[in-house]
Design a protein around this motif. Structure first.
Motif, PDB file in Angstrom:
ATOM      1  N   PHE A 114       0.829  -1.199   0.000  1.00  0.00           N
ATOM      2  CA  PHE A 114       0.000   0.000   0.000  1.00  0.00           C
ATOM      3  C   PHE A 114       0.867   1.253   0.000  1.00  0.00           C
ATOM      4  N   ASP A 115       2.029   1.133   0.573  1.00  0.00           N
ATOM      5  CA  ASP A 115       3.071   2.153   0.513  1.00  0.00           C
ATOM      6  C   ASP A 115       4.395   1.411   0.514  1.00  0.00           C
ATOM      7  N   LEU A 116       5.496   2.120   0.428  1.00  0.00           N
ATOM      8  CA  LEU A 116       6.811   1.481   0.370  1.00  0.00           C
ATOM      9  C   LEU A 116       7.594   1.770   1.649  1.00  0.00           C
ATOM     10  N   PRO A 117       8.310   0.769   2.166  1.00  0.00           N
ATOM     11  CA  PRO A 117       9.170   1.029   3.328  1.00  0.00           C
ATOM     12  C   PRO A 117      10.409   1.809   2.889  1.00  0.00           C
TER      13      PRO A 117
ATOM     14  N   LEU B  43      10.798   7.220  -4.614  1.00  0.00           N
ATOM     15  CA  LEU B  43      11.372   6.117  -3.847  1.00  0.00           C
ATOM     16  C   LEU B  43      11.288   4.819  -4.639  1.00  0.00           C
ATOM     17  N   LEU B  44      10.163   4.618  -5.322  1.00  0.00           N
ATOM     18  CA  LEU B  44      10.005   3.445  -6.173  1.00  0.00           C
ATOM     19  C   LEU B  44      11.072   3.423  -7.277  1.00  0.00           C
TER      20      LEU B  44
ATOM     21  N   GLU C 219      15.512   1.257 -10.222  1.00  0.00           N
ATOM     22  CA  GLU C 219      16.630   1.602 -11.089  1.00  0.00           C
ATOM     23  C   GLU C 219      17.969   1.520 -10.359  1.00  0.00           C
ATOM     24  N   GLY C 220      17.940   1.761  -9.071  1.00  0.00           N
ATOM     25  CA  GLY C 220      19.205   1.775  -8.331  1.00  0.00           C
ATOM     26  C   GLY C 220      19.702   0.405  -7.920  1.00  0.00           C
ATOM     27  N   MET C 221      18.754  -0.546  -7.636  1.00  0.00           N
ATOM     28  CA  MET C 221      19.230  -1.831  -7.109  1.00  0.00           C
ATOM     29  C   MET C 221      18.357  -3.020  -7.476  1.00  0.00           C
ATOM     30  N   ASP C 222      17.498  -2.905  -8.450  1.00  0.00           N
ATOM     31  CA  ASP C 222      16.650  -4.039  -8.849  1.00  0.00           C
ATOM     32  C   ASP C 222      16.015  -4.712  -7.633  1.00  0.00           C
ATOM     33  N   ALA C 223      15.503  -3.911  -6.735  1.00  0.00           N
ATOM     34  CA  ALA C 223      15.073  -4.441  -5.449  1.00  0.00           C
ATOM     35  C   ALA C 223      13.892  -5.397  -5.537  1.00  0.00           C
TER      36      ALA C 223
ATOM     37  N   ASP D  74      20.505   9.257   3.392  1.00  0.00           N
ATOM     38  CA  ASP D  74      20.341  10.703   3.622  1.00  0.00           C
ATOM     39  C   ASP D  74      20.207  11.454   2.308  1.00  0.00           C
ATOM     40  N   ALA D  75      21.044  11.098   1.332  1.00  0.00           N
ATOM     41  CA  ALA D  75      20.976  11.769   0.028  1.00  0.00           C
ATOM     42  C   ALA D  75      19.634  11.497  -0.643  1.00  0.00           C
ATOM     43  N   LEU D  76      19.125  10.283  -0.501  1.00  0.00           N
ATOM     44  CA  LEU D  76      17.827   9.941  -1.066  1.00  0.00           C
ATOM     45  C   LEU D  76      16.729  10.792  -0.435  1.00  0.00           C
ATOM     46  N   ALA D  77      16.752  10.933   0.879  1.00  0.00           N
ATOM     47  CA  ALA D  77      15.736  11.730   1.568  1.00  0.00           C
ATOM     48  C   ALA D  77      15.721  13.160   1.051  1.00  0.00           C
ATOM     49  N   ASP D  78      16.912  13.707   0.822  1.00  0.00           N
ATOM     50  CA  ASP D  78      16.992  15.094   0.323  1.00  0.00           C
ATOM     51  C   ASP D  78      16.559  15.201  -1.127  1.00  0.00           C
ATOM     52  N   ALA D  79      16.650  14.084  -1.869  1.00  0.00           N
ATOM     53  CA  ALA D  79      16.354  14.129  -3.307  1.00  0.00           C
ATOM     54  C   ALA D  79      14.898  13.830  -3.626  1.00  0.00           C
ATOM     55  N   LEU D  80      14.081  13.529  -2.653  1.00  0.00           N
ATOM     56  CA  LEU D  80      12.702  13.148  -2.923  1.00  0.00           C
ATOM     57  C   LEU D  80      11.859  14.298  -3.461  1.00  0.00           C
ATOM     58  N   LEU D  81      12.362  15.520  -3.324  1.00  0.00           N
ATOM     59  CA  LEU D  81      11.662  16.691  -3.861  1.00  0.00           C
ATOM     60  C   LEU D  81      12.437  17.345  -4.998  1.00  0.00           C
ATOM     61  N   ASP D  82      13.482  16.662  -5.482  1.00  0.00           N
ATOM     62  CA  ASP D  82      14.358  17.243  -6.502  1.00  0.00           C
ATOM     63  C   ASP D  82      14.679  16.181  -7.543  1.00  0.00           C
ATOM     64  N   GLU D  83      14.066  16.271  -8.710  1.00  0.00           N
ATOM     65  CA  GLU D  83      14.222  15.265  -9.756  1.00  0.00           C
ATOM     66  C   GLU D  83      15.665  15.117 -10.202  1.00  0.00           C
ATOM     67  N   GLU D  84      16.363  16.235 -10.333  1.00  0.00           N
ATOM     68  CA  GLU D  84      17.749  16.201 -10.812  1.00  0.00           C
ATOM     69  C   GLU D  84      18.651  15.507  -9.800  1.00  0.00           C
ATOM     70  N   SER D  85      18.486  15.828  -8.546  1.00  0.00           N
ATOM     71  CA  SER D  85      19.285  15.187  -7.492  1.00  0.00           C
ATOM     72  C   SER D  85      18.979  13.703  -7.407  1.00  0.00           C
ATOM     73  N   LEU D  86      17.711  13.336  -7.620  1.00  0.00           N
ATOM     74  CA  LEU D  86      17.331  11.939  -7.551  1.00  0.00           C
ATOM     75  C   LEU D  86      18.047  11.132  -8.633  1.00  0.00           C
ATOM     76  N   THR D  87      18.105  11.667  -9.849  1.00  0.00           N
ATOM     77  CA  THR D  87      18.793  10.966 -10.937  1.00  0.00           C
ATOM     78  C   THR D  87      20.250  10.716 -10.573  1.00  0.00           C
ATOM     79  N   GLU D  88      20.881  11.690  -9.952  1.00  0.00           N
ATOM     80  CA  GLU D  88      22.284  11.537  -9.541  1.00  0.00           C
ATOM     81  C   GLU D  88      22.429  10.465  -8.461  1.00  0.00           C
ATOM     82  N   VAL D  89      21.503  10.455  -7.483  1.00  0.00           N
ATOM     83  CA  VAL D  89      21.543   9.448  -6.424  1.00  0.00           C
ATOM     84  C   VAL D  89      21.341   8.052  -7.004  1.00  0.00           C
ATOM     85  N   ILE D  90      20.416   7.923  -7.956  1.00  0.00           N
ATOM     86  CA  ILE D  90      20.161   6.620  -8.567  1.00  0.00           C
ATOM     87  C   ILE D  90      21.392   6.122  -9.311  1.00  0.00           C
TER      88      ILE D  90
END
Length: 981
Positions: free
Chosen positions: A594-597, A634-635, A640-644, A661-677
């Protein structure tokens, strides 16, 4: 009147347990007997008194009421009473009148019972001999302790159980990936240790949410009854130690870890084995040990055997993994820094094993092998492989020996067993189904403001009291926390499109719907799970039991049982995150997240509730996400990051530590998320490569040696297919008074008859009994049907009563044969090896009670080889007890001579029995001791106390086997009769 005189000693034919009786008074109509040992008085009719006169002969040992003993040489009669003449313990000649015999004298031994006229039924004697025969055979089977449980024969589980349960005081970490059966492995180890006598008491500590699941699993799969202990049960025992109330005790970690008084009581008990489930929750750092870790540490220091179970040994990092190993062996794992250094060495060993498979190979391969081998035996085997003149079988044998040596001598494989899905194989496909939904206005309003205003996140955290990034991912929790907002006037489930989507899927009868299937739904927190269940009920009229941490254990079990029921159970079960740990829902194939951990290990725990060994369907993973939301991001990171979602990879914890921590900060920033992935993917692939090259590669190779697993499985199948078991059980059930009714389909129903002997497991008088089958597959398909095997409690109870008691140790039968004259007497004597030894030695694997049969005619001629037990039994006829007693009285002197003669004949067989047992023992233990001594030079995981214990065990077994003696176990008198009889 002439048969009885006051002072004479008699025994009751029907109540032998009363002991030796004394005639108090008698007249022509009645006789009164006092049984002094039991303080009972009986009055019988003089003509039909069920009594047998006690009369001892030359060689019998008798005891006086004052305590001294006499070996009878002769006797005389004085005024109707017998006076025995013989030597006492000091060799002095003395007399002992029968009136002065000890009341407590028991006639349990076959010789005593026979000579005093106590005889059992003829079929009891047959059952006793067959019991000894089958017990001897089964106890030496290498699968003993592993064949009885209701399990599939899965190689890695059988290998681990066999390997660990063979050890003295095993201390290991069972770390198979989620769904590979750690609970079954622990149960198998416990079951074998109990059956072989290596353990008698065990303490099992599990999370509170899993106590009833363990209770049911141990009973259903292993037929082990455990005491479930909690504070209420403990208080019921007053001032006494509640942990002393059972041999097998199951307790909640949450309860015990929070209660120092109960911890002290648990520690005060003598345990042979400690089992701790979900051991990754035990908190430890070099500077601090949490209460749970400290409690287990204190117990582990006193308990010889320790099993730690965790699917995620490195969930909290390498330091946490070291902490588990430290509990197992604090002397070996005393330095975290040294442990980290050892980790680097495992790559070399893994590369050497790969090089071994390529030999004769290149010079580089030989160099890799030589770098990790310095023992003469290893180098000699390496030369054999390099020699072109070596034959193919010789090379294959050398390669296998070298591989085993490398696995044995390097790494943590001796104390840690970890199988992965890719190594085990046979798992179903995982299919991910993502449904994108538009967020409702109540969620969209907050998300939009977060995108426009960078400072709003801090305000939101203060306003809701939630943590970052949970406040972004769990939008329904955020909505509930903003309850003071005047726009939040209705429950979240009334407008959340995920609820509507789920209801539609549950009602959909098409291929993409859930209408015909069970569905497990997991949400992050308790309030979401409760709200979702309420929404399904109010909006869709659907009943969905809820499983969350706020329920009692009984309520959780009730919810799980309602979901599991195939016919009348609920279609859907809604769980909070607690549903992700320990529970087995493999009967279900649809998982709705229903949501993701936030943590990858929690994601894998969720999937692992369904994706377990034995799952026969593809796993359908359904994830509804809001378009453009932090949850959707997060999905993306997971996919894309780890075939979870494709398979477990066992590196999630390290990746989350690096990028959480970097993921948490990137959840509102598409560009940062791509870099984290991108960075996540690079680390993910790097760690997989390292895992395949180093310690995990060694662990996988060592966690299941298939040759050994195949041998264990073959031994189990031999017992499964044993045709003697149904025949034996049919005879035993008839004698013990159990009714058996065939139900069809290979299933029978066992039920107590009015004549049933008391105390048989599962067959209390007045109750319905149980259904059972000999088939492993049928028992696995039907939880309500017992699986009958040589290890089932009913079989073991019946066999134990026979072997340890007197049932069937005397009998008299008639034999009619045209070539034999009437009135001839034969004696069929069954002698049994007697070898007193502590149960912990498990002597039976080398020398179980061994029957020696001797058949003598009345002149003392040995007919054993000429007439088989089965052949003779088929031609015997039963005789009434009264007649049997008369026949025995008339032949007492002849029978004494035959008993003495039979003992001499049996003694001739003893040396070969002893020698065979010693050879088996020395071959096994000397080989194992030599292996461990060589292993200890390289692998410090072999504890000194383990070597010492093995040497002591070998010495004790050698002494015990050497001291083996024979004793008469049972005797049957056979009297020939003429044609007219």
């Amino acid at each position: 009147m002439s048969d009885f005189s006051p002072g004479q000693r008699w025994i009751s034919d029907g109540e032998a347990e009363l002991g030796l009786g004394t005639i108090l008074s008698c007249d022509p109509r009645s006789v009164t007997v006092l049984f002094g040992a039991s303080q009972e008085t009986r009055t019988y009719s003089s003509r039909q008194a069920p009594l047998t006169r006690v009369a001892f002969g030359s060689g019998d040992r008798i005891r006086a009421a004052s305590g001294w003993t006499l070996t009878v040489d002769d006797s005389k009669e004085s005024e109707g009473l017998i006076v025995y003449i013989g030597e006492d313990e000091q060799g002095e000649l003395r007399e002992l009148p029968e009136a002065q015999l000890a009341d407590t004298m028991q006639f349990d031994q076959a010789r005593d019972r026979l000579l005093t006229g106590q005889v059992d039924r003829n079929d009891w004697f047959d059952l006793r001999f067959r019991t000894l025969h089958h017990h001897h055979r089964v106890e030496q089977n290498p699968a003993l302790g592993l064949a009885g449980p209701r399990i599939d024969l899965i190689p890695h589980q059988l290998y681990i159980a066999d390997e660990v349960a063979r050890r003295h005081a095993p201390r290991v970490l069972l770390a198979d990936e989620v769904g590979l059966g750690k609970t079954i492995e622990a149960g198998l180890i416990l079951h074998r240790l109990l059956l072989t006598g290596r353990a008698e008491r065990a303490l099992v500590l599990v999370p509170a949410s899993l106590t009833h699941q363990w209770l049911v699993e141990l009973l259903r799969r292993f037929a082990l009854e455990v005491t479930l202990l909690d504070e209420q049960q403990s208080l019921a025992h007053g001032d006494s130690n509640p942990f002393e109330t059972g041999q097998l005790v199951l307790a909640s970690q949450d309860w015990l870890f929070a209660n120092p008084h109960r911890q002290a009581q648990a520690q005060a008990c003598q345990w042979d084995l400690l089992i701790v489930d979900e051991a990754h929750h035990l908190d430890w750092s070099p500077d601090h040990a949490g209460p749970g870790y400290a409690c287990v540490g204190r117990l582990a220091a006193d308990v010889p055997g320790l099993l730690l179970l965790t699917a995620t040994p490195e969930q909290m990092g390498l330091e946490s993994h070291f902490a588990r190993l430290r509990l197992l062996d604090p002397d070996r794992y005393h330095s975290l820094e040294r442990f980290k250094e050892e980790e680097q060495h495992y790559v070399e060993v893994a590369e050497a094993i790969d090089a071994l498979e390529r030999l004769p190979g290149s010079a580089e391969d030989h160099a890799r092998l030589a770098a990790v081998m310095d023992e003469a035996d290893s180098l000699a085997l390496l030369d054999t492989l390099a020699n072109p003149e070596s034959g193919e079988p010789q090379q294959a044998n050398a390669r296998q020996q070298l591989r085993d040596q490398l696995l044995d001598r390097h790494g943590t494989g001796r104390v840690m067993f970890r199988n992965s899905r890719r190594h085990v194989g046979g798992f179903p496909e995982r299919r991910l189904h993502v449904t994108e939904l538009e967020p409702p206005s109540s969620y969209r309003r907050v998300l939009g403001r977060l995108e426009r205003d960078e400072d709003y996140l801090d305000e939101l955290l203060i306003e809701t009291g939630l943590d970052h990034p949970e406040v972004l991912i769990y939008l329904d929790s955020m909505y509930r926390a903003l309850s003071d907002d005047p726009l939040n006037t209705e429950p979240w489930w009334q407008f959340d499109p995920r609820v509507t989507w789920l209801m539609e899927k549950l009602a959909d009868t098409g291929e993409s719907g859930f209408a015909n299937d069970k569905v497990l739904v997991i949400a992050h927190d308790r309030e979401t799970a409760q709200g979702l269940a309420e929404g399904l009920r109010v909006l869709g009229g659907m009943h969905a039991p809820v499983f969350h941490e706020g329920l009692s254990l009984v309520e959780r079990d009730r919810a799980a049982a309602a979901f599991a029921d195939e016919e009348e159970g609920s279609q859907v079960l809604v769980c909070s995150e607690i549903g992700s740990e320990g529970r087995n829902f493999q009967f279900c194939r649809h998982l709705v997240m229903f949501d993701l951990p936030l943590h990858p290990d929690q994601l894998e725990q969720r999937i692992g509730r369904l994706d377990r060994i034995g799952q026969r369907h593809a796993i359908e993973l359904h994830v509804p996400v809001f378009t453009g939301s932090p949850g959707e991001k997060l999905l993306r990171w997971y996919r894309e990051g780890m075939d979870a979602f494709s398979a477990p990879h066992a590196v999630g914890s390290e990746i989350f530590d690096a990028f959480g921590d970097a993921l948490a900060d990137a959840l509102l920033d598409e560009e940062s998320l791509t870099e984290v992935i991108t960075e996540t993917r690079a680390l993910f692939e790097s760690r997989l490569a390292e895992r395949d090259a180093g310690r995990n590669r060694l662990l996988e190779l060592n966690a299941c040696r298939h040759e050994r697993a195949d041998e264990v499985a073959a031994a189990i199948r031999e017992l499964d297919e044993d045709r003697a078991l149904p025949r034996y059980l049919e005879l035993a059930l008839d004698i013990f008074g159990v009714d058996s009714q065939e139900l069809g389909g290979g299933i029978m129903h066992l039920q107590p008859s009015p004549q049933m002997l008391d105390g048989l497991p599962g067959l209390a008088k007045g109750e319905d009994g149980f259904s059972a089958t000999f088939s492993r597959s049928r028992a696995l398909a039907r939880d309500d049907v017992h699986r009958l095997s040589w290890e089932h409690p009913l079989l073991r109870e019946m066999m134990g009563r026979i072997i340890d008691g007197t049932m069937g140790n005397t009998a008299l039968a008639l034999l009619k044969h045209p070539s034999l004259p009437a009135g001839r007497v034969m004696a069929e004597l069954i002698f049994r090896t007697h070898c007193p030894a502590p149960r912990t030695l498990h002597l039976n694997r080398f020398l179980p009670p061994t029957a020696v049969r001797v058949l003598l005619d009345e002149s003392g001629v040995n007919l054993t080889d000429k007439i088989s037990f089965t052949g003779l039994s088929k031609n015997l006829r039963k005789v009434k007890k009264a007649m049997a007693r008369d026949l025995i009285r008339s032949r007492l002197d002849a029978l004494r001579e035959l008993l003495d003669r039979g003992e001499q004949e049996a003694e001739r067989e003893l040396p070969s029995i002893v020698e065979s047992a010693q050879v088996r023992m020395r071959e096994e233990l000397d080989g194992e001791l030599a292996r461990l001594v060589a292993l200890a030079r390289h692998n410090p995981a072999v504890r000194d106390d383990e070597l010492t214990a093995l040497r002591d065990e070998r010495s004790a077994l050698d002494t015990a086997i050497e001291g083996t003696r024979l004793r008469l176990d049972a005797v049957r008198v056979i009297v020939t009769v003429g044609e007219e009889s």
